[in-house]
Scaffold this motif. Structure first.
Motif, mmCIF file in Angstrom:
data_model
loop_
_atom_site.group_PDB
_atom_site.id
_atom_site.type_symbol
_atom_site.label_atom_id
_atom_site.label_comp_id
_atom_site.label_asym_id
_atom_site.label_seq_id
_atom_site.Cartn_x
_atom_site.Cartn_y
_atom_site.Cartn_z
ATOM 1 N N TYR A 193 0.761 -1.373 -0.142
ATOM 2 C CA TYR A 193 -0.047 -0.022 0.051
ATOM 3 C C TYR A 193 0.787 1.159 0.141
ATOM 4 O O TYR A 193 0.370 2.420 -0.331
ATOM 5 C CB TYR A 193 -0.887 0.025 1.177
ATOM 6 C CG TYR A 193 -2.204 -0.824 1.003
ATOM 7 C CD1 TYR A 193 -3.177 -0.401 0.213
ATOM 8 C CD2 TYR A 193 -2.128 -2.414 1.468
ATOM 9 C CE1 TYR A 193 -4.338 -1.386 -0.007
ATOM 10 C CE2 TYR A 193 -3.353 -3.000 0.940
ATOM 11 C CZ TYR A 193 -4.359 -2.560 0.210
ATOM 12 O OH TYR A 193 -5.398 -3.381 0.052
ATOM 13 N N VAL A 215 -1.134 3.476 -5.120
ATOM 14 C CA VAL A 215 -2.312 4.451 -4.762
ATOM 15 C C VAL A 215 -3.560 4.091 -5.233
ATOM 16 O O VAL A 215 -3.838 3.680 -6.212
ATOM 17 C CB VAL A 215 -1.826 5.847 -5.413
ATOM 18 C CG1 VAL A 215 -2.795 6.751 -4.866
ATOM 19 C CG2 VAL A 215 -0.656 6.265 -5.217
ATOM 20 N N LYS A 216 -4.530 3.726 -4.212
ATOM 21 C CA LYS A 216 -5.790 3.094 -4.302
ATOM 22 C C LYS A 216 -5.992 2.157 -5.383
ATOM 23 O O LYS A 216 -6.791 2.003 -6.340
ATOM 24 C CB LYS A 216 -6.809 4.422 -4.515
ATOM 25 C CG LYS A 216 -6.933 5.517 -3.679
ATOM 26 C CD LYS A 216 -7.798 6.396 -4.169
ATOM 27 C CE LYS A 216 -8.045 7.680 -3.054
ATOM 28 N NZ LYS A 216 -8.754 8.658 -3.337
ATOM 29 N N SER A 232 -7.076 -1.834 -6.804
ATOM 30 C CA SER A 232 -8.189 -2.769 -6.661
ATOM 31 C C SER A 232 -7.419 -4.144 -6.092
ATOM 32 O O SER A 232 -6.714 -4.662 -6.666
ATOM 33 C CB SER A 232 -8.651 -3.012 -8.026
ATOM 34 O OG SER A 232 -9.596 -4.066 -8.241
ATOM 35 N N SER A 281 -3.488 -2.750 -10.514
ATOM 36 C CA SER A 281 -3.206 -1.332 -10.627
ATOM 37 C C SER A 281 -2.348 -1.020 -11.883
ATOM 38 O O SER A 281 -2.004 -1.865 -12.675
ATOM 39 C CB SER A 281 -2.323 -0.921 -9.468
ATOM 40 O OG SER A 281 -2.376 0.540 -9.408
#
Length: 324
Positions: A262, A266-267, A269, A282
């Protein structure tokens, strides 16, 4: 009359400056303390006139608060735009920045501390810790950034020398020792270094330069090549050429390395595969540094797609084994 008005305005400015720098809610100054401080600056004032001056400051919108007592106490509650925490973050960021020299870091830290007032700056000073960070020793980088920014604003080209390091650490000037002349497009920070995106009259594509490797940066009188260009497109293309293309990736990772994953993405799935393993999808910049990051996590991470990326990773691992 004109001279009296000027002196009155100067007195109000000095009074406000004293209140701004030396007071807060926990450190108010009394009427007589303010009179003495004005006297030290060559301004005579009595108690009644001081009351009028403070009322005048409040009428002008400078909120001077007071506590009533045998001697009124005056202070400005929030004289600065930054909170203590915000100032602390700015100071720590300055001291952690590798592209700043030790000298420039101290100068900027002192400027930030001046925003805190005399009392809070002493507290902030005590929180500054020595961090073992390798600082840049190129004092010219600050002036290089300044000149580049000036050229961008004035729509001018810049000239500069660009160097690399030899195996012995010596400077080697590129371009046969000749100056480059480019149109500066943008400057940005990436992984502790400042970079310049620039355009040349001789090449269609943008070039990226590390600013700490630039020397003798000069704003020329030549007009910049900026007609009919899309800055965002140039940035995206330059990033792709310099660091690699952004491509989709699918990886599986063990719960033990969740923090590292993480931190990297960034964000993303993410879905759970079983009790210990998760799958992530990602976009990443494809480069050797990404493969090195994957390799550093060992058996806790697997690249499962796309197949072209798996093949590239195998080549990377094979080349790495050949170095052993």
């Amino acid at each position: 009359m004109k001279n009296q008005n000027s002196n009155y305005k100067i007195k109000l400015l000095l009074l406000y400056d004293i209140l701004r720098r030396e007071t807060d809610e926990d450190h108010p100054l009394s009427t007589y303390q303010l009179i003495d401080k004005l006297k030290e600056k060559g301004i005579s004032c009595d108690r009644k006139v001081l009351y009028d001056d403070i009322n005048q400051l409040n009428e002008y919108g400078y909120e001077v608060l007071s506590t009533r007592g045998r001697s009124n106490m005056y202070f400005i509650s929030e004289p600065f735009e930054f909170s203590d925490v915000e100032l602390k973050i700015l100071i720590d960021s300055i001291n952690a920045a590798r592209f700043l020299t030790e000298k420039k870091s101290k100068e900027l830290t002192n400027k930030v501390l001046s925003l805190a007032g005399s009392h809070k700056s002493e507290i902030l000073m005590k929180t500054i810790k020595s961090i073992n960070i390798k600082k840049n020793n190129n004092e010219k980088i600050y002036y290089a950034i300044n000149n580049i920014f000036e050229a961008i604003v004035k729509k001018k080209k810049i000239s500069f020398l660009y160097f690399e390091r030899s195996p012995k650490g010596e400077r080697v000037i590129r371009n046969n020792g000749k100056e480059y002349v480019y149109t500066p497009i943008d400057i940005f920070i990436n992984e502790d270094y400042y970079y310049l995106i620039a355009l040349s009259d001789n090449h269609e594509d943008a070039t990226i330069f590390r600013i700490d490797r630039m020397d003798n940066v000069v704003v020329t009188e030549e007009k910049a090549k900026r007609d009919n260009i899309n800055i965002n497109d140039i940035r995206k293309k330059a990033f792709s050429m310099y660091w690699g293309k952004e491509e989709p990736v699918t990886i599986q990772f063990h719960r033990n390395i969740s923090n590292q994953v993480y931190d990297k993405f960034v964000k993303p799935s993410v879905k759970q595969i079983n009790e210990d393993w998760y799958q992530l999808e990602s976009n990443v910049i494809m480069s050797a540094s990404f493969f090195a990051w994957c390799f550093s996590l060992g058996q806790d991470l697997k690249i499962v797609g796309p197949s072209s990326l798996i093949d590239e990773y195998k080549i990377y691992l094979s080349n790495a084994m050949n170095q052993v």
